[in-house]
Design a protein around this motif. Structure first.
Motif, PDB file in Angstrom:
ATOM      1  N   GLU A 155       0.667  -0.865  -0.127  1.00  0.00           N
ATOM      2  CA  GLU A 155      -0.067  -0.210  -0.343  1.00  0.00           C
ATOM      3  C   GLU A 155       1.015   1.510  -0.235  1.00  0.00           C
ATOM      4  O   GLU A 155       2.279   1.200   0.231  1.00  0.00           O
ATOM      5  N   PRO A 156       0.426   2.544  -0.432  1.00  0.00           N
ATOM      6  CA  PRO A 156       1.181   3.661  -0.636  1.00  0.00           C
ATOM      7  C   PRO A 156       2.143   4.108   0.533  1.00  0.00           C
ATOM      8  O   PRO A 156       1.107   3.996   1.908  1.00  0.00           O
ATOM      9  N   GLY A 157       3.211   4.078   0.884  1.00  0.00           N
ATOM     10  CA  GLY A 157       3.466   4.050   2.522  1.00  0.00           C
ATOM     11  C   GLY A 157       3.982   3.513   3.227  1.00  0.00           C
ATOM     12  O   GLY A 157       5.141   3.565   4.343  1.00  0.00           O
ATOM     13  N   GLU A 158       3.630   2.013   2.518  1.00  0.00           N
ATOM     14  CA  GLU A 158       3.320   0.776   3.273  1.00  0.00           C
ATOM     15  C   GLU A 158       5.014   0.349   3.715  1.00  0.00           C
ATOM     16  O   GLU A 158       5.813   0.417   2.074  1.00  0.00           O
ATOM     17  N   ASP A 159       5.346   0.019   4.886  1.00  0.00           N
ATOM     18  CA  ASP A 159       6.711  -0.983   5.043  1.00  0.00           C
ATOM     19  C   ASP A 159       6.647  -2.008   4.751  1.00  0.00           C
ATOM     20  O   ASP A 159       5.867  -3.036   5.284  1.00  0.00           O
ATOM     21  N   PRO A 160       7.955  -2.396   4.235  1.00  0.00           N
ATOM     22  CA  PRO A 160       8.001  -3.930   3.129  1.00  0.00           C
ATOM     23  C   PRO A 160       7.403  -4.944   4.674  1.00  0.00           C
ATOM     24  O   PRO A 160       7.079  -5.963   4.308  1.00  0.00           O
ATOM     25  N   LEU A 161       8.051  -4.814   5.399  1.00  0.00           N
ATOM     26  CA  LEU A 161       7.870  -5.875   6.358  1.00  0.00           C
ATOM     27  C   LEU A 161       6.659  -5.942   6.998  1.00  0.00           C
ATOM     28  O   LEU A 161       6.157  -7.047   7.559  1.00  0.00           O
ATOM     29  N   GLU A 162       5.901  -5.009   7.876  1.00  0.00           N
ATOM     30  CA  GLU A 162       4.352  -4.692   8.204  1.00  0.00           C
ATOM     31  C   GLU A 162       3.826  -5.557   6.928  1.00  0.00           C
ATOM     32  O   GLU A 162       3.158  -6.048   7.022  1.00  0.00           O
ATOM     33  N   CYS A 163       3.826  -5.195   5.442  1.00  0.00           N
ATOM     34  CA  CYS A 163       3.421  -5.597   4.455  1.00  0.00           C
ATOM     35  C   CYS A 163       3.201  -6.901   4.463  1.00  0.00           C
ATOM     36  O   CYS A 163       2.187  -7.993   4.125  1.00  0.00           O
ATOM     37  N   ALA A 164       4.588  -7.917   4.710  1.00  0.00           N
ATOM     38  CA  ALA A 164       4.602  -9.062   4.748  1.00  0.00           C
ATOM     39  C   ALA A 164       3.790 -10.177   5.372  1.00  0.00           C
ATOM     40  O   ALA A 164       3.545 -10.918   5.996  1.00  0.00           O
ATOM     41  N   LYS A 165       4.217  -9.062   6.887  1.00  0.00           N
ATOM     42  CA  LYS A 165       3.037  -9.758   8.200  1.00  0.00           C
ATOM     43  C   LYS A 165       1.558  -9.583   7.600  1.00  0.00           C
ATOM     44  O   LYS A 165       1.046 -10.308   7.573  1.00  0.00           O
ATOM     45  N   ARG A 166       1.390  -8.704   6.973  1.00  0.00           N
ATOM     46  CA  ARG A 166      -0.042  -8.189   6.397  1.00  0.00           C
ATOM     47  C   ARG A 166      -0.584  -9.667   5.906  1.00  0.00           C
ATOM     48  O   ARG A 166      -1.404  -9.904   5.954  1.00  0.00           O
ATOM     49  N   GLU A 167       0.144  -9.436   4.656  1.00  0.00           N
ATOM     50  CA  GLU A 167      -0.302 -10.357   3.721  1.00  0.00           C
ATOM     51  C   GLU A 167       0.325 -12.365   4.295  1.00  0.00           C
ATOM     52  O   GLU A 167      -0.740 -12.768   3.576  1.00  0.00           O
ATOM     53  N   LEU A 168       1.150 -12.091   5.131  1.00  0.00           N
ATOM     54  CA  LEU A 168       0.657 -13.884   5.970  1.00  0.00           C
ATOM     55  C   LEU A 168      -0.625 -14.077   6.326  1.00  0.00           C
ATOM     56  O   LEU A 168      -0.639 -14.876   6.191  1.00  0.00           O
ATOM     57  N   GLU A 169      -0.873 -12.588   7.457  1.00  0.00           N
ATOM     58  CA  GLU A 169      -2.050 -12.978   8.320  1.00  0.00           C
ATOM     59  C   GLU A 169      -3.664 -13.415   7.257  1.00  0.00           C
ATOM     60  O   GLU A 169      -3.866 -14.526   7.742  1.00  0.00           O
ATOM     61  N   GLU A 170      -3.273 -12.123   6.420  1.00  0.00           N
ATOM     62  CA  GLU A 170      -4.579 -12.504   5.807  1.00  0.00           C
ATOM     63  C   GLU A 170      -4.503 -13.371   4.249  1.00  0.00           C
ATOM     64  O   GLU A 170      -5.893 -13.947   4.135  1.00  0.00           O
ATOM     65  N   GLU A 171      -3.602 -13.883   4.177  1.00  0.00           N
ATOM     66  CA  GLU A 171      -3.635 -15.083   3.070  1.00  0.00           C
ATOM     67  C   GLU A 171      -3.896 -16.742   4.096  1.00  0.00           C
ATOM     68  O   GLU A 171      -4.018 -17.960   3.000  1.00  0.00           O
ATOM     69  N   THR A 172      -2.970 -17.107   4.954  1.00  0.00           N
ATOM     70  CA  THR A 172      -2.497 -18.176   5.515  1.00  0.00           C
ATOM     71  C   THR A 172      -2.903 -18.215   6.755  1.00  0.00           C
ATOM     72  O   THR A 172      -3.622 -19.464   7.270  1.00  0.00           O
ATOM     73  N   GLY A 173      -3.537 -17.156   7.402  1.00  0.00           N
ATOM     74  CA  GLY A 173      -4.138 -16.787   8.744  1.00  0.00           C
ATOM     75  C   GLY A 173      -2.716 -17.797   9.897  1.00  0.00           C
ATOM     76  O   GLY A 173      -3.275 -17.377  10.901  1.00  0.00           O
ATOM     77  N   TYR A 174      -1.725 -17.601   9.519  1.00  0.00           N
ATOM     78  CA  TYR A 174      -0.215 -17.099  10.854  1.00  0.00           C
ATOM     79  C   TYR A 174      -0.057 -15.976  10.873  1.00  0.00           C
ATOM     80  O   TYR A 174       0.037 -15.270   9.722  1.00  0.00           O
ATOM     81  N   ASP A 175       0.586 -16.320  12.006  1.00  0.00           N
ATOM     82  CA  ASP A 175       1.435 -14.892  12.614  1.00  0.00           C
ATOM     83  C   ASP A 175       2.815 -15.311  12.213  1.00  0.00           C
ATOM     84  O   ASP A 175       2.364 -16.904  13.026  1.00  0.00           O
ATOM     85  N   CYS A 176       3.947 -15.043  12.697  1.00  0.00           N
ATOM     86  CA  CYS A 176       5.145 -16.127  13.189  1.00  0.00           C
ATOM     87  C   CYS A 176       6.037 -14.724  14.357  1.00  0.00           C
ATOM     88  O   CYS A 176       6.125 -13.761  14.054  1.00  0.00           O
ATOM     89  N   LYS A 177       6.599 -15.809  14.779  1.00  0.00           N
ATOM     90  CA  LYS A 177       7.160 -14.908  15.736  1.00  0.00           C
ATOM     91  C   LYS A 177       8.639 -14.588  14.616  1.00  0.00           C
ATOM     92  O   LYS A 177       9.157 -13.829  15.762  1.00  0.00           O
ATOM     93  N   GLU A 178       8.884 -15.180  13.959  1.00  0.00           N
ATOM     94  CA  GLU A 178      10.815 -14.517  13.431  1.00  0.00           C
ATOM     95  C   GLU A 178       9.892 -13.960  12.135  1.00  0.00           C
ATOM     96  O   GLU A 178      10.143 -15.231  11.385  1.00  0.00           O
ATOM     97  N   MET A 179      11.121 -13.104  11.563  1.00  0.00           N
ATOM     98  CA  MET A 179       9.819 -13.038   9.948  1.00  0.00           C
ATOM     99  C   MET A 179      11.463 -11.519   9.626  1.00  0.00           C
ATOM    100  O   MET A 179      12.101 -11.021  10.190  1.00  0.00           O
ATOM    101  N   ASP A 180      12.391 -12.154   8.979  1.00  0.00           N
ATOM    102  CA  ASP A 180      13.832 -11.634   8.169  1.00  0.00           C
ATOM    103  C   ASP A 180      13.789 -11.493   6.999  1.00  0.00           C
ATOM    104  O   ASP A 180      12.939 -12.729   5.875  1.00  0.00           O
ATOM    105  N   TRP A 181      14.066 -10.389   6.818  1.00  0.00           N
ATOM    106  CA  TRP A 181      14.097  -9.830   5.238  1.00  0.00           C
ATOM    107  C   TRP A 181      15.306 -10.895   4.165  1.00  0.00           C
ATOM    108  O   TRP A 181      16.439 -11.485   4.577  1.00  0.00           O
ATOM    109  N   LEU A 182      15.008 -11.603   3.029  1.00  0.00           N
ATOM    110  CA  LEU A 182      16.101 -12.258   2.424  1.00  0.00           C
ATOM    111  C   LEU A 182      16.689 -11.581   1.343  1.00  0.00           C
ATOM    112  O   LEU A 182      17.950 -11.612   1.068  1.00  0.00           O
TER     113      LEU A 182
END
Length: 183
Positions: free
Chosen positions: A80-107
Motif C-alpha cells: 500500500e502507499p507508504g507501507e513498510d515492506p516488513l509490515e506488509c509481509a506480516k499482513r499478507e501472511l496473516e490475510e492469506e494463511t491465518g498465520y502470525d510468526c515469531k520471526e520474520m527476516d528479509w532475504l
C-alpha cells in the motif's frame, strides 16, 4: 548522465488502474537518437517463504486470470502507499494463511521484469508460525486454498508446472541451497 543512461524527454500517461499504471516515455538514447519506452509502474510487493516447525512450506493455490489457470505460490501481496515492506509481509501472511510468526527476516529484493516494469518484490522468510484465532481475512476479490508442502513436494510441483512463478521458484531454490549447504 552515464554512458548507458536514457534521458526521459516526455511522459504520456496511458492508463491508471487499481494495481498498475502504464506510461509511454520518449527517451534520448546514449548515442543521441530517440526512442519510445512502454513502462508499467507498480507500487511493489512482498512475498513470504513461511516455514512450519516441521519445515513444510506454507503456500496458497490461487487462480491467476492472466495465465487462465490455477498455480501454487508462496503468500504475497501488493504494498500500500507508504507501507513498510516488513509490515506488509506480516499482513499478507496473516490475510492469506491465518498465520502470525515469531520471526520474520528479509532475504532479498528483486525486480520482476526490469525491461518494462518497475515492480520490486521484497522476499521474507517467516518461522515460528502461530495460527491466529481472529486472523485478518482475504481481500474481497481473493480466493485461495491453503496447502503445506515439503521441499520434495515443492520440487515436484516445479517439475509439474504447478509452481510456475518466479518468486515461488526462487523461494524453493533458496531452500534447496540451504539444504545443500547443510550437507
Amino acid at each position: 548522465m552515464s554512458r548507458l543512461e536514457e534521458k526521459t524527454i516526455n511522459i504520456e500517461k496511458i492508463f491508471t488502474g487499481k494495481v498498475i499504471s502504464l506510461q509511454l516515455e520518449d527517451v534520448e538514447l546514449p548515442n543521441g537518437n530517440t526512442s519510445k519506452r512502454e513502462i508499467i509502474k507498480h507500487p511493489g510487493a512482498v512475498a513470504v517463504l513461511a516455514l512450519t516447525d516441521d519445515e513444510k512450506i506454507v503456500m496458497v493455490e490461487q487462480y491467476r486470470k492472466a495465465l487462465e489457470k490455477t498455480i501454487v505460490e508462496i503468500p504475497a501481496g501488493k504494498l500500500e502507499p507508504g507501507e513498510d515492506p516488513l509490515e506488509c509481509a506480516k499482513r499478507e501472511l496473516e490475510e492469506e494463511t491465518g498465520y502470525d510468526c515469531k520471526e520474520m527476516d528479509w532475504l532479498i529484493s528483486f525486480y520482476t521484469s526490469p525491461g518494462f516494469a518497475d515492480e520490486i518484490v521484497h522476499l521474507y522468510i517467516a518461522k515460528g508460525l502461530v495460527q491466529k484465532e481472529n486472523a485478518a481475512s482475504l481481500d474481497e476479490d481473493e480466493f485461495v486454498n491453503l496447502i503445506e508442502l515439503t521441499l520434495e513436494e515443492a520440487e515436484q510441483f516445479l517439475k509439474e508446472k504447478k509452481i510456475y512463478d518466479a518468486k515461488t521458484a526462487y523461494a524453493v531454490q533458496y531452500l534447496q541451497l540451504q539444504k545443500a549447504l547443510r550437507k
